[in-house]
Design a protein around this motif. Sequence first.
Motif, short mmCIF file in Angstrom:
data_model
loop_
_atom_site.label_atom_id
_atom_site.label_comp_id
_atom_site.label_asym_id
_atom_site.label_seq_id
_atom_site.Cartn_x
_atom_site.Cartn_y
_atom_site.Cartn_z
N VAL A 1 15.82 4.26 -2.47
CA VAL A 1 16.30 5.44 -3.19
C VAL A 1 15.13 6.40 -3.37
O VAL A 1 13.96 5.99 -3.31
CB VAL A 1 16.91 5.06 -4.57
N THR A 2 15.41 7.66 -3.59
CA THR A 2 14.33 8.64 -3.73
C THR A 2 13.63 8.43 -5.07
O THR A 2 14.21 7.91 -6.03
CB THR A 2 14.85 10.08 -3.72
N ARG A 3 12.37 8.85 -5.10
CA ARG A 3 11.63 8.65 -6.32
C ARG A 3 12.17 9.54 -7.46
O ARG A 3 12.10 9.17 -8.62
CB ARG A 3 10.14 8.90 -6.11
N ASP A 4 12.73 10.66 -7.07
CA ASP A 4 13.34 11.50 -8.11
C ASP A 4 14.47 10.76 -8.81
O ASP A 4 14.62 10.83 -10.04
CB ASP A 4 13.89 12.80 -7.49
N ALA A 5 15.27 10.06 -8.01
CA ALA A 5 16.37 9.29 -8.60
C ALA A 5 15.83 8.19 -9.50
O ALA A 5 16.37 7.91 -10.57
CB ALA A 5 17.25 8.70 -7.49
N VAL A 6 14.73 7.56 -9.03
CA VAL A 6 14.12 6.50 -9.83
C VAL A 6 13.62 7.09 -11.16
O VAL A 6 13.90 6.56 -12.24
CB VAL A 6 12.92 5.86 -9.08
N ALA A 7 12.95 8.24 -11.04
CA ALA A 7 12.37 8.86 -12.23
C ALA A 7 13.46 9.29 -13.21
O ALA A 7 13.31 9.20 -14.42
CB ALA A 7 11.52 10.06 -11.83
N ALA A 8 14.60 9.77 -12.64
CA ALA A 8 15.67 10.30 -13.48
C ALA A 8 16.19 9.25 -14.46
O ALA A 8 16.64 9.58 -15.56
CB ALA A 8 16.80 10.83 -12.60
N ASN A 9 16.13 7.98 -14.03
CA ASN A 9 16.67 6.93 -14.88
C ASN A 9 15.61 6.24 -15.74
O ASN A 9 15.92 5.31 -16.47
CB ASN A 9 17.38 5.88 -14.02
N ALA A 10 14.37 6.66 -15.59
CA ALA A 10 13.29 6.00 -16.33
C ALA A 10 13.06 6.70 -17.67
O ALA A 10 13.06 7.92 -17.73
CB ALA A 10 12.01 6.03 -15.51
N PRO A 11 12.86 5.94 -18.72
CA PRO A 11 12.57 6.55 -20.02
C PRO A 11 11.27 7.36 -19.97
O PRO A 11 11.18 8.41 -20.58
CB PRO A 11 12.41 5.35 -20.95
N GLY B 1 0.76 -1.24 0.00
CA GLY B 1 0.00 0.00 0.00
C GLY B 1 0.80 1.30 0.00
O GLY B 1 0.22 2.36 0.17
N ALA B 2 2.10 1.23 -0.19
CA ALA B 2 2.90 2.47 -0.23
C ALA B 2 2.70 3.16 -1.59
O ALA B 2 2.32 2.51 -2.56
CB ALA B 2 4.37 2.15 -0.02
N PRO B 3 2.95 4.49 -1.67
CA PRO B 3 2.86 5.15 -2.97
C PRO B 3 3.80 4.46 -3.97
O PRO B 3 4.84 3.96 -3.57
CB PRO B 3 3.34 6.58 -2.68
N PRO B 4 3.42 4.43 -5.25
CA PRO B 4 4.19 3.64 -6.24
C PRO B 4 5.66 4.02 -6.29
O PRO B 4 6.02 5.19 -6.19
CB PRO B 4 3.49 3.96 -7.57
N ASN B 5 6.49 3.00 -6.42
CA ASN B 5 7.93 3.16 -6.61
C ASN B 5 8.63 3.97 -5.52
O ASN B 5 9.54 4.75 -5.79
CB ASN B 5 8.22 3.75 -8.00
N THR B 6 8.17 3.76 -4.28
CA THR B 6 8.86 4.40 -3.16
C THR B 6 9.60 3.37 -2.30
O THR B 6 10.36 3.75 -1.42
CB THR B 6 7.88 5.17 -2.25
N HIS B 7 9.36 2.09 -2.54
CA HIS B 7 10.09 1.04 -1.83
C HIS B 7 10.96 0.29 -2.83
O HIS B 7 10.75 -0.89 -3.07
CB HIS B 7 9.12 0.07 -1.15
N VAL B 8 11.88 1.02 -3.42
CA VAL B 8 12.72 0.40 -4.47
C VAL B 8 14.17 0.85 -4.31
O VAL B 8 14.46 1.87 -3.70
CB VAL B 8 12.22 0.78 -5.88
N CYS B 9 15.06 0.03 -4.85
CA CYS B 9 16.49 0.34 -4.82
C CYS B 9 17.12 -0.31 -6.06
O CYS B 9 16.45 -1.02 -6.79
CB CYS B 9 17.12 -0.18 -3.53
N PRO B 10 18.41 -0.08 -6.30
CA PRO B 10 19.00 -0.64 -7.51
C PRO B 10 18.81 -2.16 -7.64
O PRO B 10 18.70 -2.68 -8.75
CB PRO B 10 20.49 -0.28 -7.37
N ILE B 11 18.76 -2.88 -6.49
CA ILE B 11 18.64 -4.35 -6.58
C ILE B 11 17.25 -4.76 -7.08
O ILE B 11 17.12 -5.49 -8.06
CB ILE B 11 18.95 -5.01 -5.22
#
Lengths: 467, 95
Positions: free
Chosen positions: B69-79, A32-42
């Motif tokens: 990681v911050t969502r801005d960082a995620v967004a920065a790498n997304a097409p 239930g977290a806002p989309p793509n806020t529980h993510v990392c490079p892995i």
Amino acid sequence: MPGKWEAVIGLEVHARLLTSTKIFCGCSPAFGAPPNTHVCPICLGYPGSLPVLNRKAVELAVRMGLATDCEVHPRSVFARKNYFYPDLPKGYQISQFDRPIATNGRIGDVRIRRIHMEEDAGKLMHHGDGSLVDLNRAGTPLVEIVTEPDLANADDAVAYLTRLRQVLMYTGACDGNMEEGSLRCDANVSVRREGEELGTRTETKNLNSFRYVGRAIEHEIERQIAVLERGGKIDQETRLYDVATGETRVMRSKEEAHDYRYFPDPDLLTLDVEPSQIEEIRRALPELPAPRAARYQRDFGLSVKDAEALVVTKALAEYYEAVAAEAANAKAAANWVRNEVLRVLNEEKVELEEYRVTPSMLARLIKLIDSGAIGGKSAKEIFDDMSQSGEAPETIVERKGLSQISDPSAIREAAERVITANAAQVEQYRGGKQQVFGFLVGQLMKETRGKAKAELANAVLRELLDR
Amino acid sequence: MKIDRDEARRIATLAHLEFDDPALERMAGEMTKILSYIDQLREVDVAGFQWSAAADSTPLRDDVPRAPVTRDAVAANAPAFSDDGHFVVPKGIGD
């Protein structure tokens, strides 16, 4: 004449393991977290990132293996399952293939073929002419629990799922929350004429409630029989259950080289669990629902139905046992918990953990009844009061003046008033009409507001009438 | 082990790649070469080699959360990234 149709069903259940982090990285798997806020490079699958396995996920998977009587393997292997889909950022899912963590178990009569660990994929939503991807769920730890094709109908399947869910929740491996997708089921269904070889099976995917599992299986059995009776053939395919229509429809064909090109994941070495550690986990397992229900029948003399109803969750079973122990009356405790406690929890949508009536309060109420201090009718009233106010039963008895009258002189006075007020009925009784006695007892109970001790009321009244 | 053109075509299909016949021929030849090297490795005498559990177990990590990681960082790498924080991808076949 051809034999009767019979169905052969196997289930694959994906259960989300109750960890604080994902299986291969430190991100939260919370729903239930806002989309793509529980993510990392892995879990985003960036090149060069490396997965590191979560110790807790392994422990929970081992627990599930042991709780389902599986052989838990000291060595298992993670493999890459390759497929292209936008919810899978790496282009492969890390799973276990030829060497899963556990094999050959059972739940009741249903054999478990295997339990393996894997990561969940992300969530994909279709939107206009594109698709939206949320990777919060990607990397959530799962176990997949696969049965042998031991089920014959939808009811069997639902019964198995109910028991599996209980075991998952008892072991603390999974929260069992189907609305949030903690438990998802795929059903493999085929039909055949009695005595014939296994038919071609279809797989219906992602059933997220027991009701849907039941309906989808029923529909799929009917559909396959209809196709075969028309002289058609069943295609091996993956189908989706449509909640709105109650039907299944083709999602994809499994024929065209649905080859996942599994191979051992070179980023992860073998998963080794020391046999001593497996034994340690086994010793720490809680008593599971089936043996627990058997014990209730054996030691407490409960019926199968009562016992099964009380072991549904570990919290309920523990609550019940605490009440039974303190009240020293296992049967009364079973009745109160099954009928009254569950009713209130259900009506007020409260969890047992936050319920005002503690086991000790209920036990003391039962003791008050058993000692004759209060009557059955007052007990219900006190119970409802406890549920509302959270006050101790003794306090409520005091406050409401509900203590049962066991003083013969008090009852005698009340009985005399009843006799005076109901002269006609007393006449009838004395004239030989015994049935009127019940009416007069009723009047006496009314006069004492239900507080007269029943045996005493009977004795006193009879004595006065027969004088 | 020899990879023929049909096998090369099957592997290409699984990898969602398209090749014309001459290219398939070339790929089959190259893959055969790679696999021959594996065959050569098979000749190494490994009798008496013991797997050691301690040396090759995958390391385990404690179940302790780390900051995402911050969502801005995620967004920065997304097409392509939507305002509400989703990756945007083209619709797939059959979706």
